[in-house]
Design a protein around this motif. Structure first.
Motif, PDB file in Angstrom:
ATOM      1  N   GLU A  34       1.025  -1.322   0.022  1.00  0.00           N
ATOM      2  CA  GLU A  34      -0.082   0.020   0.108  1.00  0.00           C
ATOM      3  C   GLU A  34       0.806   1.307   0.036  1.00  0.00           C
ATOM      4  OE1 GLU A  34      -3.226   1.902   3.026  1.00  0.00           O
ATOM      5  OE2 GLU A  34      -3.461  -0.304   2.647  1.00  0.00           O
ATOM      6  N   LYS A  35       1.885   1.220   0.600  1.00  0.00           N
ATOM      7  CA  LYS A  35       2.883   2.334   0.898  1.00  0.00           C
ATOM      8  C   LYS A  35       3.661   2.408  -0.550  1.00  0.00           C
ATOM      9  CE  LYS A  35       7.283   2.825   2.670  1.00  0.00           C
ATOM     10  NZ  LYS A  35       8.454   2.396   3.651  1.00  0.00           N
ATOM     11  N   ARG A  36       3.830   1.393  -1.198  1.00  0.00           N
ATOM     12  CA  ARG A  36       4.384   1.405  -2.640  1.00  0.00           C
ATOM     13  C   ARG A  36       3.451   2.062  -3.662  1.00  0.00           C
ATOM     14  NH1 ARG A  36       6.385  -3.776  -3.312  1.00  0.00           N
ATOM     15  NH2 ARG A  36       7.162  -4.244  -1.165  1.00  0.00           N
ATOM     16  N   SER A  37       2.429   1.765  -3.515  1.00  0.00           N
ATOM     17  CA  SER A  37       1.194   2.272  -4.387  1.00  0.00           C
ATOM     18  C   SER A  37       1.048   3.615  -4.156  1.00  0.00           C
ATOM     19  CB  SER A  37      -0.224   1.517  -3.972  1.00  0.00           C
ATOM     20  OG  SER A  37      -1.115   1.715  -4.715  1.00  0.00           O
ATOM     21  N   GLN A  38       1.052   4.236  -2.801  1.00  0.00           N
ATOM     22  CA  GLN A  38       0.817   5.444  -2.621  1.00  0.00           C
ATOM     23  C   GLN A  38       1.890   6.304  -3.314  1.00  0.00           C
ATOM     24  OE1 GLN A  38      -0.020   5.750   1.651  1.00  0.00           O
ATOM     25  NE2 GLN A  38      -2.248   5.118   1.450  1.00  0.00           N
ATOM     26  N   VAL A  39       3.045   5.901  -2.730  1.00  0.00           N
ATOM     27  CA  VAL A  39       4.318   6.719  -3.423  1.00  0.00           C
ATOM     28  C   VAL A  39       4.358   6.615  -5.119  1.00  0.00           C
ATOM     29  CG1 VAL A  39       6.744   6.525  -3.720  1.00  0.00           C
ATOM     30  CG2 VAL A  39       5.731   6.000  -1.546  1.00  0.00           C
ATOM     31  N   SER A  40       3.661   5.711  -5.506  1.00  0.00           N
ATOM     32  CA  SER A  40       3.670   5.677  -7.021  1.00  0.00           C
ATOM     33  C   SER A  40       2.594   6.524  -7.643  1.00  0.00           C
ATOM     34  CB  SER A  40       3.582   4.170  -7.450  1.00  0.00           C
ATOM     35  OG  SER A  40       3.082   4.135  -8.990  1.00  0.00           O
ATOM     36  N   LYS A  41       1.438   6.414  -6.998  1.00  0.00           N
ATOM     37  CA  LYS A  41       0.536   7.390  -7.194  1.00  0.00           C
ATOM     38  C   LYS A  41       0.729   9.001  -7.040  1.00  0.00           C
ATOM     39  CE  LYS A  41      -4.255   8.594  -5.771  1.00  0.00           C
ATOM     40  NZ  LYS A  41      -5.227   8.314  -4.725  1.00  0.00           N
ATOM     41  N   ILE A  42       1.687   9.107  -6.195  1.00  0.00           N
ATOM     42  CA  ILE A  42       2.314  10.646  -5.912  1.00  0.00           C
ATOM     43  C   ILE A  42       3.083  10.948  -7.012  1.00  0.00           C
ATOM     44  CG2 ILE A  42       3.706  12.125  -4.194  1.00  0.00           C
ATOM     45  CD1 ILE A  42       2.467  10.544  -1.870  1.00  0.00           C
ATOM     46  N   HIS A  43       3.996  10.050  -7.338  1.00  0.00           N
ATOM     47  CA  HIS A  43       4.917  10.186  -8.363  1.00  0.00           C
ATOM     48  C   HIS A  43       4.027  10.635  -9.864  1.00  0.00           C
ATOM     49  CE1 HIS A  43       8.974   9.787  -6.485  1.00  0.00           C
ATOM     50  NE2 HIS A  43       8.617   8.838  -5.944  1.00  0.00           N
ATOM     51  N   MET A  44       3.172   9.616 -10.022  1.00  0.00           N
ATOM     52  CA  MET A  44       2.533   9.956 -11.217  1.00  0.00           C
ATOM     53  C   MET A  44       1.750  11.101 -11.136  1.00  0.00           C
ATOM     54  SD  MET A  44       1.855   8.371 -13.978  1.00  0.00           S
ATOM     55  CE  MET A  44       2.177   6.443 -13.771  1.00  0.00           C
ATOM     56  N   GLU A  45       1.149  11.600 -10.077  1.00  0.00           N
ATOM     57  CA  GLU A  45       0.411  13.032 -10.113  1.00  0.00           C
ATOM     58  C   GLU A  45       1.539  14.124 -10.216  1.00  0.00           C
ATOM     59  OE1 GLU A  45      -1.541  12.871  -6.504  1.00  0.00           O
ATOM     60  OE2 GLU A  45      -3.124  11.778  -6.987  1.00  0.00           O
ATOM     61  N   GLN A  46       2.697  13.845  -9.871  1.00  0.00           N
ATOM     62  CA  GLN A  46       3.695  14.921  -9.934  1.00  0.00           C
ATOM     63  C   GLN A  46       4.214  14.959 -11.468  1.00  0.00           C
ATOM     64  OE1 GLN A  46       7.248  13.868  -7.769  1.00  0.00           O
ATOM     65  NE2 GLN A  46       8.145  16.012  -8.090  1.00  0.00           N
ATOM     66  N   MET A  47       4.182  13.747 -12.009  1.00  0.00           N
ATOM     67  CA  MET A  47       4.607  13.781 -13.459  1.00  0.00           C
ATOM     68  C   MET A  47       3.540  14.484 -14.316  1.00  0.00           C
ATOM     69  SD  MET A  47       6.792  10.330 -13.881  1.00  0.00           S
ATOM     70  CE  MET A  47       5.641   9.703 -15.054  1.00  0.00           C
ATOM     71  N   LEU A  48       2.315  14.140 -13.920  1.00  0.00           N
ATOM     72  CA  LEU A  48       1.221  14.664 -14.875  1.00  0.00           C
ATOM     73  C   LEU A  48       0.981  16.246 -14.340  1.00  0.00           C
ATOM     74  CD1 LEU A  48      -1.684  12.026 -14.134  1.00  0.00           C
ATOM     75  CD2 LEU A  48      -0.472  12.533 -16.327  1.00  0.00           C
ATOM     76  N   SER A  49       1.434  16.885 -13.179  1.00  0.00           N
ATOM     77  CA  SER A  49       1.560  18.062 -12.998  1.00  0.00           C
ATOM     78  C   SER A  49       2.496  18.739 -13.761  1.00  0.00           C
ATOM     79  CB  SER A  49       1.548  18.425 -11.516  1.00  0.00           C
ATOM     80  OG  SER A  49       1.675  19.558 -11.199  1.00  0.00           O
ATOM     81  N   GLU A  50       3.773  18.137 -13.905  1.00  0.00           N
ATOM     82  CA  GLU A  50       4.748  18.672 -14.519  1.00  0.00           C
ATOM     83  C   GLU A  50       4.505  18.850 -16.060  1.00  0.00           C
ATOM     84  OE1 GLU A  50       8.271  16.444 -13.762  1.00  0.00           O
ATOM     85  OE2 GLU A  50       8.370  17.249 -11.560  1.00  0.00           O
ATOM     86  N   LYS A  51       3.852  17.891 -16.674  1.00  0.00           N
ATOM     87  CA  LYS A  51       3.590  17.827 -17.984  1.00  0.00           C
ATOM     88  C   LYS A  51       2.321  18.745 -18.212  1.00  0.00           C
ATOM     89  CE  LYS A  51       5.914  14.301 -19.565  1.00  0.00           C
ATOM     90  NZ  LYS A  51       6.764  14.485 -20.886  1.00  0.00           N
ATOM     91  N   ALA A  52       1.627  18.922 -17.457  1.00  0.00           N
ATOM     92  CA  ALA A  52       0.376  20.008 -17.693  1.00  0.00           C
ATOM     93  C   ALA A  52       0.876  21.592 -17.627  1.00  0.00           C
ATOM     94  CB  ALA A  52      -0.745  19.944 -16.567  1.00  0.00           C
TER      95      ALA A  52
END
Length: 141
Positions: A34-52
């Protein structure tokens, strides 16, 4: 018999301890996943935010470039229109006659002989120009 009963109790307790350890290991693994999943989700949101953000910056740059090019095109159009208007005002019969005489005067051909070409002594060129120049007033600029 008491010894066997003790062995059975020990075996049951050992089994319960093993089950508790297995359940603890499962909970630890689940929490880690669950911790890895949340970290991955945070990284994905960060990448999407950077792309936007990069996309918005690119759109702003494109709008700035478009505005600059449009401004330059408008300035060129205005310049051409004003030059055309100025040329239209400048193209009077007198100005055209002056330019024609200047073009003839700039001719670098030298003629030798007893007859000078009729073009140079044409009444239309010098006679009309000299007669009209004396009668005209030069307009103030």
């Amino acid at each position: 018999m008491e010894e066997e009963h003790s062995k059975v109790l020990i075996a049951v307790e050992e089994q319960a301890v093993a089950e508790k350890e297995a359940e603890t290991q499962r909970k630890i693994a689940l929490a880690d996943a669950e911790k890895r999943s949340q970290v991955s989700k945070i990284h994905m949101e960060q990448m999407l935010s950077e792309k936007a953000s990069a996309q918005r910056q690119e759109e702003i740059d494109n709008q700035m470039y478009l505005a600059r090019e449009k401004s330059l095109a408008d300035a060129d159009y205005y310049k051409v229109i004003k030059e055309a208007e100025a040329n239209k005002l400048k193209l009077t019969p007198e100005f055209l006659e002056l330019k024609f005489i200047q073009a003839i005067a700039n001719n670098s051909k030298i003629f030798f002989g007893d007859k000078v070409p009729n073009m140079v002594l044409d009444q239309r060129l010098f006679g009309n120009f000299l007669n009209n120049a004396g009668n005209r007033q030069i307009p103030d600029v």
